[in-house]
Design an enzyme around this catalytic site. Structure first.
Site, PDB file in Angstrom:
ATOM      1  N   VAL A  35       0.815  -1.212   0.000  1.00 11.67           N
ATOM      2  CA  VAL A  35       0.000   0.000   0.000  1.00 11.67           C
ATOM      3  C   VAL A  35       0.852   1.267   0.000  1.00 11.67           C
ATOM      4  O   VAL A  35       2.035   1.233   0.294  1.00 11.67           O
ATOM      5  CB  VAL A  35      -0.959   0.026   1.217  1.00 11.67           C
ATOM      6  CG1 VAL A  35      -1.887  -1.167   1.168  1.00 11.67           C
ATOM      7  CG2 VAL A  35      -0.185   0.027   2.532  1.00 11.67           C
ATOM      8  N   GLU A  36       0.230   2.380  -0.323  1.00  9.40           N
ATOM      9  CA  GLU A  36       0.871   3.707  -0.414  1.00  9.40           C
ATOM     10  C   GLU A  36       2.107   3.660  -1.310  1.00  9.40           C
ATOM     11  O   GLU A  36       3.148   4.232  -1.000  1.00  9.40           O
ATOM     12  CB  GLU A  36       1.222   4.244   0.979  1.00  9.40           C
ATOM     13  CG  GLU A  36      -0.001   4.697   1.755  1.00  9.40           C
ATOM     14  CD  GLU A  36       0.315   5.780   2.762  1.00  9.40           C
ATOM     15  OE1 GLU A  36       1.135   6.639   2.460  1.00  9.40           O
ATOM     16  OE2 GLU A  36      -0.291   5.750   3.842  1.00  9.40           O
ATOM     17  N   GLY A  37       1.988   2.999  -2.449  1.00 10.34           N
ATOM     18  CA  GLY A  37       3.098   2.876  -3.376  1.00 10.34           C
ATOM     19  C   GLY A  37       3.803   1.553  -3.189  1.00 10.34           C
ATOM     20  O   GLY A  37       4.410   1.306  -2.153  1.00 10.34           O
TER      21      GLY A  37
END
Length: 825
Positions: A500-502
């Site tokens: 998540v988040e990249g």
């Protein structure tokens, strides 16, 4: 021989000036003085004159602006304009977002370590500490991770109520709007502690305090939006989520296909100017329970209703969940870590312009807003989650390895297990330091774009490594799920943080070095701006101010790299005490190596460098470990350089040094322009790679720290939930360690008696009775051994279930004909 002396003096003066970064005029003066001395001492006159002419040929054009600018700077500007590719809007925004902290020093090749050590020690306020000791502790006591993950697939109602009542969703919301107004450090500490007992609860608390409506409104919202939404978000009256990722736009967020058309429509009974939205989002945390949805979309104004621009760009808006046309889909189920997550859809959803975050003035600025908030959120939530899991894993697994016995020995005494324990301890120490350093950077007012990417990537990757080693050590205890299992869910959840988040692969290959080499470099971004200035005279003036310091810095980094290489980083000024000076000197060497390779790579490859992801990833690893070890040394300094922590510090440092040299060697061996790689090798590695991974002796010392009560172990576990209670099996195991260690001499004495004496009893309790009767142990020692057997049993016992307890409860609500044939029968 006399013919060589002037040239030798020339080279030594140049090397001395380059190492110490002495200005060109002073170099010329020093060199001239040495050449005069050579002349007077009888050196070859011709050689001396030739060396002097070289000094003049270099110094005069560079020191006189009237000569330098037209003859050197102007052609250099023309070359840069041809060589540099145009920046895309995405790249431009990314480079204009965020600020540069100590990571910028690393790119100079000569970091100012005193600047790092002078940063204030991160400390909580009394109010923040009271929150950790009160509501956070109580929340952890209430948390039963097994019930959350297996039975409810959600937080029970009482946890939701407690979180909202105590303003866990309002940690970043200022007090004037009813929030807690906590520092980033407090935010980090809260997430760290909750994550040590449940990643589901930490995700639930973390997301509203990370990227989402709360942070966006706080930074960019209109006053009217702040006054209405922030008080409601602070007390959980509104539960937020943010829709960014979609099926066709994951890491490449700027390719968002979701769109909004400016038009007129009806809102609350009135005909107003607004946007008609169509969107398809997935992986949205808290979406299934959210009441207010933040949305990223591309905004168009085909009829020019709000201006002349048709494609306005990425824009952010707020949608109440009950807005007509909004469809919150069914839940996703993330790897047995069932935090609320799901898709959001909408077609022809109309909202007024007043629902744009920041109003019409912020239309089209969504990517800037997201980049800045992503940097802050990425700095805290995921690194803190990894820190909580790793620190708890280190403490509990160390206790387990001491209590659990095989072949008459604690399993932690076996060298194979020691290796794993050392990795757990060393990486937990590094994760803790790195996650705290990025939170401290936010509190200093930085928007740490590059450090946040470093922290997110390395904390979550190392967190997964720790979870794997924990599972390997605890064995069957880890793979049998149930209320007594402290490790299994953490192992299952570890890939979630990495994704998540990249995604981490993208973060390493594209972001850390790709963004850092330009944003953090002392000269590159200034040179790019000069090249892009349409005014040639202004461009020449700008470039002239930075080009020559850049060239001088590159020469300095080459000299420093070679010097540190041939001296083994044993010579040179460095801060710290007698123990840590050697670490700072090594980091000086690696910083010079990084700066040198950065300049060579950018100069030789230009715009092609961004497509060389393997090279970028390896140089990103060098930068990451430099920053990480800076954070580790800063932590050690802030804690008063405790003697007991030295094995943890040394393990983390030597592991990073090994990884840095491995990355440097791979970068040089695989350099896209092979001859450059060959030429750079003897500069960077004049005697080859010297750093080695932490050895067995050091690993043994770290493992011993984890398996016995001591101050270093206590410091390592600070800030995680270790209270021994029914819902915290890890806390119970950790609490047993002191008693288990104290009982070991009695246990050894009793086991020796069992082997050497003629004992008739077979049952353990009866054997203890016989031991007391025969005088081998005392009554008090018998009690001690009974207690040891009880705590060992609780430590190693796993759960079992009736078959129906493992079935999903909702299965029984299905009509019989829809069940699996075997079950329907």
């Amino acid at each position: 021989m006399s013919i060589v002396i002037p040239f030798l003096a020339f080279l030594l003066a140049g090397a001395f000036a380059a190492y110490h970064r002495i200005r060109l005029a002073y170099w010329a003066a020093i060199t001239a003085s040495l050449l005069v001395a050579c002349w007077l001492l009888g050196a070859n006159p011709t050689a001396t004159v030739v060396a002097a002419l070289v000094v003049v040929a270099v110094a005069v054009p560079l020191l006189i602006p009237a000569i330098r600018k037209p003859l050197i700077t102007a052609p250099a500007l023309g070359f840069l304009r041809r060589a540099l590719p145009p920046l895309s809007q995405t790249e431009r925004i990314a480079l204009e977002t965020g600020s540069v902290g100590f990571e910028g020093d690393l790119f100079t090749g000569d970091p100012d370590w005193n600047k790092l050590l002078a940063y204030p020690k991160p400390q909580l306020t009394a109010e923040e500490q009271a929150f950790l000791d009160g509501p956070v502790e109580e929340l952890c006591r209430m948390t039963n991770d097994w019930e959350i993950t297996h039975i409810h697939a959600d937080l029970p109602p009482e946890l939701w109520d407690f979180i909202k009542k105590n303003k866990f969703f309002g940690m970043i919301i200022p007090k004037q709007y009813g929030g807690l107004g906590f520092s980033a450090l407090a935010h980090h500490k809260v997430i760290q502690k909750i994550a040590s007992v449940s990643s589901v609860v930490s995700s639930t608390v973390g997301v509203p305090n990370s990227l989402g409506p709360g942070e966006l409104l706080n930074h960019y919202g209109t006053q009217e939006q702040k006054d209405y939404y922030l008080p409601r978000l602070a007390i959980g009256q509104e539960v937020p989520c943010f829709g960014l990722t979609g099926p066709f736009a994951g890491s490449d967020a700027t390719s968002i296909p979701d769109y909004g058309i400016v038009c007129k429509g009806e809102w609350n009974g009135a005909n107003v100017l607004g946007i008609r939205l169509t969107f398809d989002k997935r992986y949205i945390t808290l979406a299934p329970v959210a009441t207010i949805i933040g949305l990223a979309f591309r905004m168009y104004d085909p009829d020019g209703l709000i201006g002349d621009t048709r494609d306005i760009g990425i824009t952010l808006a707020l949608l109440p969940r009950d807005t007509e046309g909004v469809d919150v889909g069914r839940r996703h189920f993330p790897l047995n870590s069932p935090f609320q997550n799901g898709p959001i859809h909408g077609k022809d959803v109309f909202i007024p312009l007043s629902q744009l975050i920041g109003g019409v003035e912020m239309a089209g600025k969504g990517w800037n807003m997201l980049n800045e908030c992503l940097a802050v959120g990425r700095s805290i939530t995921l690194p803190s989650t990894a820190s909580g899991g790793a620190k708890a894993g280190a403490r509990v697994t160390g206790a387990y390895a001491r209590i659990r016995k095989q072949f008459g020995l604690s399993v932690g005494r076996f060298e194979g297990v020691e290796e794993a324990l050392a990795r757990i301890g060393g990486k937990a120490y590094a994760i803790s330091a790195l996650s705290q350093a990025t939170a401290a950077a936010v509190d200093r007012g930085d928007v740490p774009s590059v450090p946040s990417a470093i922290a997110k990537y390395h904390c979550t990757n190392m967190g997964r490594d720790v979870a794997k080693d924990v599972m390997d050590i605890v064995g069957g205890k880890g793979i049998i799920l149930g209320p007594r299992n402290f490790a299994g869910r953490a192992w299952q959840a570890s890939p979630i943080a990495i994704t998540v988040e990249g995604a981490n692969i993208m973060t390493r290959s594209l972001l850390i070095f790709g963004q850092g080499s330009i944003l953090c470099h002392p000269y590159i971004i200034k040179e790019m701006r000069a090249a892009q200035d349409p005014d040639t005279r202004a461009g020449i003036h700008q470039l002239d101010a930075v080009l020559y310091p850049h060239i001088g810095g590159a020469i300095s980094n080459a000299v420093r790299s070679f010097w540190f290489g041939i001296t083994g980083s044993k010579i040179g000024a460095a801060p710290g005490d007698a123990y840590t000076k050697k670490f700072f000197r090594k980091l000086d060497r690696y910083a010079a190596n990084l700066a040198l390779l950065t300049d060579i790579s950018l100069g030789a490859l230009g715009g092609k460098l961004k497509f060389k992801e393997s090279l970028s990833g390896r140089l990103g690893d060098v930068l990451s470990h430099l920053y990480m070890m800076s954070a580790v040394l800063k932590r050690h300094h802030d804690e008063g350089t405790p003697e007991a922590d030295k094995p943890l510090l040394a393990w983390a440092f030597h592991n990073s040094a090994y990884e840095i040299e491995l990355a440097l060697s791979q970068a040089l061996r695989n350099f896209p322009i092979k001859p450059l790689g060959w030429l750079l090798w003897p500069v960077v590695f004049p005697f080859g790679r010297r750093a080695v991974a932490p050895g067995d002796r050091l690993s043994h010392r770290v493992a011993m720290l984890l398996m016995a009560p001591n101050e270093a172990r206590d410091r390592l576990g600070q800030g995680v939930f270790l209270t021994p209670c029914e819902n915290n099996p890890g806390g119970r195991i950790d609490s047993y360690l002191a008693a288990a260690v104290a009982a070991e001499p009695v246990e050894r004495k009793f086991l020796k008696a069992l082997k050497t004496k003629d004992i008739e009893a077979l049952d353990y309790s009866a054997q203890l009775d016989e031991g007391v009767r025969e005088g081998w142990i005392t009554a008090d020692e018998r009690k001690q051994l009974e207690d040891l057997r009880a705590i060992t049993l609780d430590t190693i016992t796993v759960d079992d279930f009736d078959t129906h307890e493992l079935r999903a409860a909702s299965f029984y609500a299905l009509p019989q004909h829809k069940r699996h044939p075997r079950e329907a029968a």
